[in-house]
Scaffold this motif. Structure first.
Motif, PDB file in Angstrom:
ATOM      1  N   MET A   1       0.531  -0.881  -0.049  1.00 34.42           N
ATOM      2  CA  MET A   1      -0.047   0.156  -0.089  1.00 34.42           C
ATOM      3  C   MET A   1       0.496   1.724  -0.389  1.00 34.42           C
ATOM      4  O   MET A   1       1.822   1.142   0.574  1.00 34.42           O
ATOM      5  CB  MET A   1      -0.414  -0.039   1.220  1.00 34.42           C
ATOM      6  N   ASP A   2       0.624   2.455  -1.129  1.00 34.54           N
ATOM      7  CA  ASP A   2       1.668   3.155  -1.247  1.00 34.54           C
ATOM      8  C   ASP A   2       0.920   4.448  -0.367  1.00 34.54           C
ATOM      9  O   ASP A   2      -0.032   4.628   1.097  1.00 34.54           O
ATOM     10  CB  ASP A   2       1.507   3.873  -2.732  1.00 34.54           C
ATOM     11  N   ASP A   3       2.236   5.476   0.396  1.00 40.04           N
ATOM     12  CA  ASP A   3       2.021   6.682   1.018  1.00 40.04           C
ATOM     13  C   ASP A   3       0.184   7.470   0.929  1.00 40.04           C
ATOM     14  O   ASP A   3      -0.785   7.605   1.955  1.00 40.04           O
ATOM     15  CB  ASP A   3       2.398   7.477   1.359  1.00 40.04           C
ATOM     16  N   VAL A   4       0.148   7.844  -0.560  1.00 37.83           N
ATOM     17  CA  VAL A   4      -1.125   8.026  -0.630  1.00 37.83           C
ATOM     18  C   VAL A   4      -2.686   7.192  -0.650  1.00 37.83           C
ATOM     19  O   VAL A   4      -3.758   8.025   0.760  1.00 37.83           O
ATOM     20  CB  VAL A   4      -2.061   8.502  -2.568  1.00 37.83           C
ATOM     21  N   THR A   5      -2.229   6.002  -0.588  1.00 32.66           N
ATOM     22  CA  THR A   5      -4.142   4.819  -0.013  1.00 32.66           C
ATOM     23  C   THR A   5      -3.922   4.913   1.483  1.00 32.66           C
ATOM     24  O   THR A   5      -4.581   5.229   1.991  1.00 32.66           O
ATOM     25  CB  THR A   5      -3.376   3.529  -0.676  1.00 32.66           C
ATOM     26  N   ARG A   6      -2.135   5.266   1.964  1.00 38.34           N
ATOM     27  CA  ARG A   6      -3.364   5.149   4.012  1.00 38.34           C
ATOM     28  C   ARG A   6      -3.035   6.087   4.342  1.00 38.34           C
ATOM     29  O   ARG A   6      -4.141   6.543   4.402  1.00 38.34           O
ATOM     30  CB  ARG A   6      -1.154   5.267   4.097  1.00 38.34           C
ATOM     31  N   GLU A  29       3.905  13.934  -7.790  1.00 37.93           N
ATOM     32  CA  GLU A  29       3.525  13.242  -9.426  1.00 37.93           C
ATOM     33  C   GLU A  29       2.143  13.857 -10.111  1.00 37.93           C
ATOM     34  O   GLU A  29       2.062  14.230 -11.260  1.00 37.93           O
ATOM     35  CB  GLU A  29       2.345  11.625  -8.558  1.00 37.93           C
ATOM     36  N   ARG A  73      -6.921   5.968  -4.314  1.00 35.88           N
ATOM     37  CA  ARG A  73      -5.357   6.591  -5.100  1.00 35.88           C
ATOM     38  C   ARG A  73      -5.783   6.932  -6.346  1.00 35.88           C
ATOM     39  O   ARG A  73      -5.313   7.464  -6.397  1.00 35.88           O
ATOM     40  CB  ARG A  73      -4.393   5.151  -5.717  1.00 35.88           C
ATOM     41  N   GLU A 156       2.005   4.168 -14.971  1.00 30.67           N
ATOM     42  CA  GLU A 156       1.185   4.403 -14.202  1.00 30.67           C
ATOM     43  C   GLU A 156      -0.680   4.975 -13.430  1.00 30.67           C
ATOM     44  O   GLU A 156      -1.148   5.066 -12.614  1.00 30.67           O
ATOM     45  CB  GLU A 156       1.784   6.547 -14.289  1.00 30.67           C
ATOM     46  N   ALA A 159      -1.546   1.692 -12.276  1.00 34.64           N
ATOM     47  CA  ALA A 159      -1.254   1.660 -10.458  1.00 34.64           C
ATOM     48  C   ALA A 159      -2.104   2.820 -10.218  1.00 34.64           C
ATOM     49  O   ALA A 159      -2.332   2.346  -9.351  1.00 34.64           O
ATOM     50  CB  ALA A 159       0.656   2.077 -10.415  1.00 34.64           C
TER      51      ALA A 159
END
Length: 186
Positions: A1-6, A29, A73, A156, A159
């Motif tokens: 899980m990426d930071d944006v999703t968190r 981004e 995200r 991109e 993702a």
């Protein structure tokens, strides 16, 4: 899980301070998306990538101060791409209405000036077609918005949407065929 999703998940769980970190985290981004899109715009465009990102972010945030709710995200970046698309379309419409509203004068033919005006008209044609595409094939439209209007690459987009690259490639290929048929380009 990426930071944006968190951050999005933390915000949905009630952490009101979590959203403060969203723009700084997503800025690079978003800036890359805007720069990619602006690179395909005509030379001398008055809107710069940084301004496009800032304007898009302002549109993403509710003017009444309410936090917008992005459930993933992909949802966040799709909303950003849509905001950028609307800004570019509004800019193109303003330029075309100004061009049409001016009193015609006799001037020498300047090929470079002619070439710089075409993308605004093309952008509006693509926007109209994407609006129709969204009604018929929302998944195609999502990929077109991210690819054409936000300038994202296939990896991109994959993702952001949670799809495989091959799925995005197939969707993009089908969407291009549909758009070319609608717009009448080869």
């Amino acid at each position: 899980m990426d930071d944006v999703t968190r951050i999005l998940e933390a915000r949905e769980s009630g952490d009101t301070r979590a959203a403060e970190g969203l723009l700084p985290l997503a800025y690079d981004e978003l800036r890359r998306m805007a720069a990619n899109k602006m690179a395909s715009e005509r030379a001398g465009h008055t809107l710069q990538p940084t301004a496009l990102v800032h304007e898009a972010y302002l549109r993403l945030v509710d003017p009444d101060g309410e936090e917008p709710h992005w459930n993933s995200r992909a949802h966040f970046f799709a909303a950003a791409a849509e905001a950028m698309r609307r800004i570019l379309i509004e800019s193109a419409r303003r330029k075309l209405s100004k061009k049409r509203g001016e009193r015609p004068e006799m001037t020498s033919f300047d090929e470079q000036q002619f070439e710089t005006e075409v993308p605004s008209e093309r952008l509006l044609a693509v926007d109209e077609a994407v609006t129709q595409l969204e009604r018929e094939h929302p998944d195609f439209a999502a990929v077109v918005k991210l690819r054409y209007f936000a300038g994202m690459t296939v990896p991109e987009i994959a993702a952001a949407l949670g799809n495989s690259e091959s799925t995005v490639n197939r969707t993009w290929a089908s969407a291009k065929v549909w758009l070319y048929r609608e717009i009448g380009e080869e």
